[in-house]
Structures are given as structure tokens and as C-alpha cells.
Write an enzyme that holds these catalytic residues in place. Structure first.
Site, short mmCIF file in Angstrom:
data_model
loop_
_atom_site.label_atom_id
_atom_site.label_comp_id
_atom_site.label_asym_id
_atom_site.label_seq_id
_atom_site.Cartn_x
_atom_site.Cartn_y
_atom_site.Cartn_z
N TYR A 157 5.33 -1.80 1.43
CA TYR A 157 5.52 -2.17 2.84
C TYR A 157 6.68 -3.15 2.99
CZ TYR A 157 4.38 -4.13 7.45
OH TYR A 157 4.44 -4.57 8.74
N LYS A 161 10.16 -2.63 5.18
CA LYS A 161 10.57 -3.52 6.28
C LYS A 161 11.93 -4.15 6.00
CE LYS A 161 7.21 -3.03 9.18
NZ LYS A 161 7.45 -2.40 10.49
#
Length: 342
Positions: A157, A161
Site C-alpha cells: 500500500y 501511494k
């Protein structure tokens, strides 16, 4: 889309739950008359669309896997045909895996990247294909403080990002070179009480939780809609005091934060409760289709989540604060001049 006016046609990805669901509600409440909802789960999409229609706005729910470019392109074409030219596109859909990096399978890491990073690339591409010929429109990338300060147990994740930030910075330069009036901005968010912690794939021994302080998804939704109505030329908006503190601290002392998170990052992301090793996840299939349930915007942490953020208030009233600061500064200068004359 004119400044301070709601967009006439908006598209929100990941609209069936969490921040996307709260954003859809906020857009409808703020006066957006036509809203397209993109997500994988049918139950959540139907429930979100019903909430939009209850306000008098028009809703178009489209089952879409953002990792599949052809599905995203088909969804954008349908939105344009049925609702009209797209004024606002909000990239928000994501998935994740909670586990140490060495326990994440390569296919799982790829899937997180395809949804959470390439999903934003795909959404941005189809939005620009429709906005650039009109030379107007706004794209909001929903980010996270983790785009600048990575934490353990969320390598896939965090990597996605970070990639969104790099991609968006390059794109913004290209739009500036073209002197385009299409605006692209990023909203970096704090830890939020969304259903993801109940449905992401987890190999942790204890139940995942957001790193406190935790905010309700409505805080994020208000920020996204506020920014969408006033895109201006601001590159990013940091929402929540913890987001500001995290990003600034990482700029000043990243090594110190590495050591701090090595000590605290595991426990702070887990509750004392043991994880059910057989719980389903949403990595490959949507949870609401598997269970037939609508999960809504909130997760399981209502009791310890903040409904308001003073820092968001400052973002919403930036012009007032700037004017006030200027008035205070002028008053101080005038006072000094008067003292000198006397």
C-alpha cells in the site's frame, strides 16, 4: 466547473464503502446533481446509489475493477453518454495486504499495485481523455500520509501511494506545459475508520486497526468536496493534524522515524483481539458480493474516532485565516510606526 460551485457531473471510484461512500454522500448533499459510482461490489453500489437518489440527485452505479483499464474506459464512456461531460473525477479505490513484506505473495503484491496505483493511472487517463478537449475539469487523487512516510506491515500500500505522488507530479508538469485549465490535486489523509480493516487480507496474529489518532471518513469527504469546488493551483492538501505532523517529521528526521516505527509500528496497527485466520478478504473479490451485505462508510472504530479536525477547518477557511494574518501583520506595522512618531 466554476469556483465554489458543486460539479454538475462527478465520478467517484471506490464508491461503495469507506471514504468513497462518504464522498458520494457529501457531493450529493453539496448539490452535485449527477454522480457516477464506480466499485466492484454490487450491494454497496446499490445502497450508495439509493442514498444519492434520496437527496434528489441522479446516481449511476457501475461495477468496475479499476485494475482493468478496459472496464474503466467503458465506465467513463457510459458516464459521459448517460450523465454528460465529467466535471470531477475522484480517484479513491484501493486494496491492501497487512503482513510483513516476506509474507506477501508476488501475485498479491501485484494485485495491490494494480488496484491502488494503476487504478489511479487508469482513472486519470480516461478522465483526461474527456477533460482535455474541453480544457476544463478537476481530478482529485485521494492519498495518504503514508505516501511520504511508509510504515511497517503495509509495504504494498505504501509503495502504491508513493507512486501516485510521483505520477501526479509528472502529470502536473505536463499540464502546466500545455497551459491546460484541467486541475489535478492530491488530498493526503490521516488514519480513518473505514471497513478496510475488517476486510483487507491480513496475516497478522491480531486484528488490524488504524494508527491513532483515527478520524471518521466524513472528515475526508468534506475535504475532498471542498478541494473539488476550489481546485485552484494548490498541489496538495494535508488533512488532519496527524498528517501534517507525520509528513513534516519525516522531512526533518526520517531516520529517527524509522527507528520509532520499528519499535511501535507493529503494535499500533493491531488490537489485542486475535484475528480470525479464515476471515474473507477483498483482495480478489469484493466482500459485499461474498457476504451480500452493505458495509457503509464506517468501520469498527466509531468509539475512538474523531468526527472533526481543526486542521480541516483551517483548510476550509484558508482565505479567512490568510486575511486575518495579514490584518494582524498590518496592525503590528502600524503600531510600530505610531510608536516611532510619538
Amino acid at each position: 466547473m466554476h469556483r465554489n460551485r458543486p460539479p454538475a457531473v462527478a465520478v467517484v471510484t471506490g464508491a461503495s464503502a469507506g471514504v468513497g461512500r462518504a464522498t458520494v454522500r457529501e457531493l450529493a448533499r453539496a448539490g452535485t446533481s449527477r454522480i457516477a459510482l464506480l466499485a466492484r461490489g454490487r450491494a454497496g453500489l446499490d445502497a450508495a446509489a439509493a442514498e444519492v437518489r434520496a437527496t434528489g440527485a441522479e446516481a449511476l452505479a457501475i461495477e468496475t475493477d479499476m485494475a482493468d483499464y478496459q472496464q474503466v474506459e467503458a465506465a467513463a464512456a457510459r458516464v459521459t453518454a448517460e450523465l454528460g461531460p465529467i466535471d470531477l473525477w475522484v480517484n479513491n479505490a484501493f486494496t491492501s495486504v497487512f503482513a510483513p513484506f516476506e509474507e506477501i505473495e508476488p501475485a498479491e503484491f501485484r494485485r495491490v499495485t494494480e488496484v491502488t496505483y494503476l487504478g489511479f493511472v487508469h482513472g486519470t487517463r480516461v478522465a483526461l481523455d474527456r477533460m482535455l478537449p474541453r480544457d476544463e475539469g478537476t481530478i482529485v487523487q485521494v492519498g495518504s500520509a503514508l505516501a511520504y512516510r511508509s510504515i511497517p506491515l503495509q509495504s504494498a500500500y505504501c509503495g502504491a501511494k508513493h507512486a501516485i505522488v510521483g505520477f501526479t507530479h509528472a502529470l502536473r508538469c505536463e499540464l502546466a506545459h500545455q497551459r491546460s485549465r484541467v486541475r489535478v490535486t492530491v488530498v493526503q489523509l490521516p488514519a480513518l475508520n473505514t471497513p478496510q480493516f475488517d476486510w483487507v487480507l491480513s496475516r497478522l496474529s491480531r486484528r488490524p486497526q488504524p494508527v491513532p489518532p483515527i478520524y471518521q471518513p466524513e472528515v475526508a469527504a468534506r475535504a475532498i468536496v471542498h478541494v473539488a469546488k476550489r481546485p485552484g493551483r494548490r498541489r496538495e492538501h494535508w488533512i488532519g493534524g496527524s498528517t501534517v505532523a507525520t509528513i513534516l517529521a519525516n522531512r526533518m528526521a526520517p531516520g529517527l522515524l524509522d527507528r520509532y516505527l520499528a519499535r511501535t509500528g507493529y503494535d499500533s496497527q493491531q488490537t489485542p483481539e486475535a484475528t480470525d485466520p479464515h476471515r474473507p478478504s477483498n483482495l480478489w473479490q469484493p466482500r459485499d458480493d461474498a457476504a451480500g451485505d452493505d458495509h457503509g462508510a464506517h468501520g469498527s472504530f466509531d468509539g475512538c474516532s474523531h468526527r472533526r479536525s481543526p486542521q480541516l477547518w483551517a483548510v476550509e477557511h484558508r482565505r479567512l485565516l490568510t486575511a486575518s494574518a495579514g490584518a494582524v501583520g498590518l496592525g503590528a506595522v502600524a503600531a510600530r510606526l505610531l510608536r516611532r512618531r510619538s
